[in-house]
Design a protein around this motif. Structure first.
Motif, mmCIF file in Angstrom:
data_model
loop_
_atom_site.group_PDB
_atom_site.id
_atom_site.type_symbol
_atom_site.label_atom_id
_atom_site.label_comp_id
_atom_site.label_asym_id
_atom_site.label_seq_id
_atom_site.Cartn_x
_atom_site.Cartn_y
_atom_site.Cartn_z
ATOM 1 N N HIS A 97 44.196 40.338 46.742
ATOM 2 C CA HIS A 97 44.361 40.509 45.308
ATOM 3 C C HIS A 97 43.365 41.530 44.794
ATOM 4 O O HIS A 97 42.219 41.539 45.206
ATOM 5 N N ILE A 98 43.821 42.346 43.895
ATOM 6 C CA ILE A 98 42.878 43.230 43.239
ATOM 7 C C ILE A 98 42.783 42.829 41.777
ATOM 8 O O ILE A 98 43.736 42.317 41.193
ATOM 9 N N LYS A 99 41.594 43.043 41.218
ATOM 10 C CA LYS A 99 41.407 42.742 39.801
ATOM 11 C C LYS A 99 41.224 44.055 39.058
ATOM 12 O O LYS A 99 40.518 44.942 39.525
ATOM 13 N N GLU A 100 41.852 44.142 37.915
ATOM 14 C CA GLU A 100 41.625 45.329 37.096
ATOM 15 C C GLU A 100 40.624 44.984 35.997
ATOM 16 O O GLU A 100 40.414 43.822 35.679
ATOM 17 N N ILE A 101 40.001 46.008 35.457
ATOM 18 C CA ILE A 101 39.073 45.793 34.352
ATOM 19 C C ILE A 101 39.573 46.645 33.189
ATOM 20 O O ILE A 101 40.090 47.743 33.399
ATOM 21 N N THR A 102 39.459 46.137 31.972
ATOM 22 C CA THR A 102 39.897 46.945 30.836
ATOM 23 C C THR A 102 38.775 47.918 30.486
ATOM 24 O O THR A 102 37.617 47.707 30.852
#
Lengths: 103, 471
Positions: free
Chosen positions: B296-301
């Motif tokens: 899983h990858i997490k994005e950041i705003t």
């Protein structure tokens, strides 16, 4: 065997220069910081443009049309190597110097 | 023996040689580098000028002066134009291009000098003599350097794609064997052979140059260019041997040996041997050990990233080729200034092989006026990683891939990396999840500490700056 010895004797001066230059080349650049690798490579690239001297000698003694045109081409290529090499290196290094002054 | 002309010429060659040595020496220190380049250029100018004026072959002065001057003018004009116009990001391929020109020049000299080998020498010992050997070596090495440099240029410029044709390696071995066999064959002739065989040797060398560079991946091109650079040096030295010309000899050999050492230094930075670069090449074969595990990858705003950065004490930026492609160096510098104004300590961690050439990132960031005291080399940066609040990885991939330390089956295993994982937070700015030049997956991107900011580096950085300013 004798031929080899003869060969070495005949070209002893060139062999001397070659061996000393090899060690010199290694010694001169062995402490270069990584950030100067590219400009250094580029500078060295310009220096081997010294091959242009050979092309000037060839063109300077050319008579027939074939060797005149090949020699002409060789001098152009050699000049590209020399001039292009030094100018590219200079442009790279300009970047370093600019901030040195600001500091 | 020596005439005044000879003496002046020899003295100028000695001065030129000293200029090359001092020039190279000064080029290896940041503060003196620019002067070093001038000194080397001065030596070159002197050697060229005195050769034209004072060189004598068996008493004959250099003729065709107008033609020589015209060629010099054309070459200088085109060379300056090309060197001035090229973008900073395209510098590596420009070096490759100019290197190829030098190689071609050496090869042409050999082609013209071959039929002129002194008949007296041939009558005495056949073709087995130092002149023939230096001409043939100059021809072969010059041609290989020319053809190889053109391919390297094409690859870096994105005109030629990497080929994974495995049989090229076998062709290469056959090629080099054929070239050596032909040199030996020519050397053992009793009389001057026809030029046809020399032309065949030239074509063979050109083909070898192409197939030598073709299977090597684009990421390894810096090493290849540096190697070809030293090849051309040796080719120039062959010319020096041929003409008994000390300026060519010292200049050529200096570059040959310095270039070889530089090549080895670059290989060391990647923890690979030169043989491994030439024969191995990064393959797609080793795909990494944990294929198939769901990741899983997490994005950041942008706003979260802005907050995180503003309230950090220490930030490290790790640039890679993506920064160069996006021309994001100025945006990067703007971000650095903005954060510094807010009291954040911002530095850059430079991996020795980040980008397409060692020092590529330094040159690029220097263009954007980033002070070079802010650029930290890998070891220094790694020592500070644990105290770093945020690392921003901009368009870098393989140089931060933990597989190099953890996964023995990975093709980059053993390569020193910047230990981004040691930092408290990681932000990776990347266009997509595409793989880096080594074409392997990067587990850093899936790490819980890491968050992704997808998009063009310049675009993302500008938005990030706007976001921080708005806070």
């Amino acid at each position: 065997m004798e031929e080899t010895l003869n060969f070495i004797y005949q070209y002893r001066e060139a062999i001397f220069i070659i061996i000393l230059s090899i060690f010199l080349g290694i010694e001169v650049i062995s402490h270069v910081p990584a950030m100067l690798h590219t400009p250094l490579m580029s500078g060295a690239n310009a220096i081997h443009g010294v091959v242009i001297i050979g092309s000037i000698i060839v063109l300077g003694h050319a008579h027939d049309i074939l060797s005149l045109s090949l020699g002409f081409l060789a001098v152009i290529l050699g000049t590209l190597n020399v001039v292009g090499g030094f100018v590219v290196t200079d442009r790279m290094l300009e970047m370093f110097n600019k901030k040195n002054k600001k500091k | 023996m020596g005439t005044i002309n000879d003496s002046i010429l020899q003295i100028s060659y000695i001065i030129a040689s000293i200029c090359y040595i001092v020039g190279l020496k000064k080029l290896s220190h940041p503060l003196t580098a620019k002067n070093g380049n001038y000194i080397a250029a001065l030596g070159m100018g002197l050697a060229i000028l005195t050769t034209i004026l004072f060189h004598r072959t068996d008493g004959h002065a250099i003729g065709n002066i107008p033609l020589i001057l015209l060629a010099l003018a054309i070459g200088s004009f085109l060379g300056t134009l090309a060197a001035k116009k090229v973008k900073m990001t395209a510098m590596p391929q420009m070096v490759s291009l100019f290197n190829g020109m030098g190689g071609a020049c050496a090869a042409l000299i050999s082609i013209m000098e071959f039929p002129r080998i002194n008949p007296d020498i041939i009558a005495e010992s056949g073709m087995m003599n130092g002149l023939t050997l230096s001409i043939l070596l100059g021809l072969v090495i010059g041609s290989v350097s020319f053809a190889g440099s053109m391919i390297a240029f094409g690859k870096l410029d994105g005109r030629i794609n990497d080929s994974k044709i495995s049989y090229l390696k076998i062709i290469n071995i056959i090629g080099i064997a054929a070239i050596i066999a032909m040199i030996v064959f020519i050397m053992f002739q009793e009389e001057m052979p026809s030029m046809t065989i020399v032309y065949i040797l030239t074509v063979l060398s050109l083909l070898y140059g192409i197939s030598f560079v073709m299977p090597i991946g684009g990421a390894d091109m810096p090493v290849v260019i540096s190697l070809l650079n030293s090849f051309t040096g040796v080719a120039a030295a062959c010319g020096g041997f041929l003409y008994n010309n000390q300026a060519m000899l010292t200049g050529g050999i200096l570059v040959g040996s310095a270039g070889t050492i530089l090549t080895i230094l670059m290989c060391k930075a990647m923890n690979r041997s030169l043989m491994n670069v030439i024969i191995g090449g990064f393959g797609g074969s080793a795909a990494g050990s944990d294929e198939g595990v769901e990741k899983h990858i997490k994005e950041i705003t942008l706003s979260d990233a802005a907050v995180l950065l503003t309230y950090s004490q220490k930030v490290y930026i790790i640039p890679g080729y993506g920064l160069a492609v996006a021309q994001a160096q100025h945006a990067c510098h703007d971000l650095e200034i903005l954060l510094e104004d807010k009291g954040v300590d911002v530095k850059y961690a430079i991996h020795p092989v980040a980008g397409r050439m060692p020092g590529h990132m330094n040159v690029l960031l220097a263009e954007a006026d980033v002070p070079y005291t802010k650029l930290k080399e890998m070891e220094e940066a790694n020592a500070e990683m644990a105290n770093t609040d945020v690392v921003i990885v901009i368009g870098a991939n393989d140089v931060v891939n933990p597989a190099a330390e953890e996964d023995p089956s990975s093709p980059i295993y053993g390569m020193p990396i910047i230990k981004a994982l040691d930092a408290k937070n990681i932000i990776v700015i990347k266009r997509s999840m595409a793989k880096g030049y080594a074409a392997i997956d990067n587990n850093l991107f899936y790490h819980p500490k890491n968050r992704m900011l997808f998009g063009d580096a310049k675009n993302v950085l500008q938005k990030l700056i706007a976001e921080i300013k708005a806070m």
